[in-house]
Design a protein around this motif. Structure first.
Motif, short mmCIF file in Angstrom:
data_model
loop_
_atom_site.label_atom_id
_atom_site.label_comp_id
_atom_site.label_asym_id
_atom_site.label_seq_id
_atom_site.Cartn_x
_atom_site.Cartn_y
_atom_site.Cartn_z
N ARG A 148 -7.05 0.22 6.59
CA ARG A 148 -7.33 0.60 7.14
C ARG A 148 -7.89 1.28 8.44
NH1 ARG A 148 -13.69 2.42 4.90
NH2 ARG A 148 -13.04 3.85 3.66
N TYR A 179 -7.01 -5.10 3.49
CA TYR A 179 -6.70 -4.44 3.46
C TYR A 179 -7.96 -3.58 4.81
CZ TYR A 179 -7.90 1.05 2.11
OH TYR A 179 -7.93 2.25 2.19
N SER A 220 -6.36 10.32 6.61
CA SER A 220 -5.35 10.52 5.90
C SER A 220 -6.78 9.49 4.53
CB SER A 220 -4.78 10.55 5.34
OG SER A 220 -4.35 8.11 5.73
N SER A 221 -6.25 10.32 2.96
CA SER A 221 -6.55 9.92 1.62
C SER A 221 -6.50 10.31 0.91
CB SER A 221 -8.40 10.38 1.74
OG SER A 221 -8.57 10.20 0.27
N GLY A 222 -5.97 10.01 -0.59
CA GLY A 222 -5.54 10.36 -1.62
C GLY A 222 -6.87 11.36 -1.96
N LEU A 258 -5.25 4.14 8.78
CA LEU A 258 -4.53 5.49 7.95
C LEU A 258 -5.60 6.63 8.83
CD1 LEU A 258 -5.53 3.36 4.75
CD2 LEU A 258 -3.21 3.64 6.07
N PHE A 262 0.86 -1.30 0.22
CA PHE A 262 0.29 0.21 -0.38
C PHE A 262 0.93 1.16 -0.11
CE2 PHE A 262 -3.08 3.19 2.25
CZ PHE A 262 -4.16 3.10 1.35
N HIS A 304 1.79 4.11 -3.35
CA HIS A 304 1.72 5.61 -3.00
C HIS A 304 2.49 6.37 -3.72
CE1 HIS A 304 -2.56 4.28 -1.86
NE2 HIS A 304 -2.99 4.82 -2.19
N ALA A 322 -18.13 3.87 2.70
CA ALA A 322 -17.31 5.57 3.11
C ALA A 322 -15.54 6.12 3.08
CB ALA A 322 -17.52 7.40 3.78
N GLY A 323 -15.11 7.01 2.25
CA GLY A 323 -13.41 7.55 2.06
C GLY A 323 -13.56 7.57 3.39
N THR A 324 -11.94 6.98 3.70
CA THR A 324 -11.26 7.92 4.68
C THR A 324 -11.24 9.18 4.98
OG1 THR A 324 -9.04 7.19 4.24
CG2 THR A 324 -10.18 5.72 5.17
N ILE A 379 -12.94 -2.34 -1.25
CA ILE A 379 -13.61 -1.54 -0.17
C ILE A 379 -15.33 -1.35 -0.67
CG2 ILE A 379 -11.88 -0.22 0.93
CD1 ILE A 379 -13.50 2.54 -0.84
#
Ligand code: HEM
Ligand SMILES: N[C@@H](CC(=O)c1ccccc1NC=O)C(=O)O
Length: 280
Positions: free
Chosen positions: A115, A111, A121-123, A118, A49, A53, A250-252, A246
């Protein structure tokens, strides 16, 4: 004939002592690069991971280096040097498209163990990604806020926001070549995302109907289409890879996740370059 057992090894001329000379690792600052992978979880797959990135960010750094230089060449009217760099950017994007295959070897249970580490944090917070979007014309002033606590990133993003995009520069090149672009389009607010414009579509149509006469603009248009196609493919693979890993969580970063990324598939960077094709 020389006896093969007495022959010197193939590397016998290689330099082996680097006590007083710059080595491979020195030049590439590998101490720094290779000490930057520090997993937070005990899970084996976090290394994948992180490296996925970090390598993506390195390729994005090169894309930005090229995109800034492309802008300079376009503004100076030197189109062929810009074409070479545009091809490079599109190939880097293709490379990032294929990189999704490596990440997809990480399964949902793998993952899920990473997760929680993390946090939020997110892209979504990648300033290099956002700058690429801005340079290509997908401007969004509100997203600068994410970078308020990082002055350098904020400064680069602010200038990318207020300066004309690469597509604006391409349109300016058409106007300089005598093609009829509305004054309102040439004076459009650079902080707004690219909006389709009838005079721009008409100008591209003139180019596509007489490629021999407008060869450089024709080539510019096709380079932009290559770039946008590679970018859209990257967005699509992001969506399909994350749906696989996932699902519809919902996204982080605070967005709805897959549905947010699906919405981003509707973004068209260079709208007239696609709409004109209907009329050809
Ligand atoms: C398991 C892997 C991944 C998952 C689950 C994932 C998930 C997500 C999600 C849900 C979002 C929406 C924002 C949010 O609320 O978090 C997002 C955005 C983003 N991700 Fe990923 N992602 C993954 C890998 C990557 C990789 C490898 C990159 C490459 C750098 C990346 C770059 C981005 C970027 C740039 C955005 C912002 C997109 C935009 O605003 O249009 N992601 N990701
Ligand atoms: N947004 C992801 C987290 C994520 O993918 C991520 C987290 C930290 C650093 C980079 C990330 N990659 C892309 O969004 C998620 O919701 O699981």
């Amino acid at each position: 004939m020389e006896c093969p057992f007495n022959a010197a090894p193939a590397w016998h001329d290689a330099k082996l002592d680097f006590s007083n000379a710059m080595s491979y690792g020195d030049y590439l600052k590998l101490d720094q690069v290779l000490s930057a992978q520090q997993p937070l979880s005990p899970n084996h797959n976090e290394m994948l991971f992180i490296i996925q990135h970090q390598t993506s960010e390195l390729w994005m750094k090169l894309m930005l280096h090229e995109l800034h230089a492309i802008r300079v060449q376009l503004r100076q009217g030197n189109l062929p040097p810009a074409f070479k760099m545009m091809s490079r950017v599109a190939r880097i994007m293709d490379q990032l498209v294929h990189a999704w295959d490596v990440l997809a070897t990480m399964t949902p249970p793998e993952y899920t163990e990473i997760r929680p580490y993390l946090g939020s944090s997110s892209g979504f917070q990648s300033h290099q990604y956002r700058e690429i979007e801005f340079l290509l014309g997908n401007k969004n002033a509100a997203l600068l806020k994410v970078h308020e606590s990082a002055p350098q990133a904020h400064a680069s993003l602010s200038s990318a926001l207020v300066e004309p995009s690469i597509y604006d520069d391409a349109i300016a090149a058409m106007a300089r070549a005598g093609l009829p672009i509305d004054a309102a389009r040439l004076a459009a607010d650079p902080t707004r995302p690219t909006a389709a414009d009838a005079s721009v579509e008409n100008a591209w149509l003139i180019v596509y109907r007489d490629p021999a006469r407008y060869w450089q603009l024709y080539e510019l248009a096709e380079k932009l289409v290559d770039l946008e196609t590679a970018f859209r493919t990257w967005r699509f693979r992001h969506l399909t890879t994350i749906e696989r890993i996932i699902g519809f969580k919902a996204g982080t970063g605070g967005t709805a996740g897959a549905s947010y990324l699906k919405k981003m598939l509707d973004v068209v960077l260079f709208p007239e370059l696609f709409s004109l094709r209907t009329s050809l």
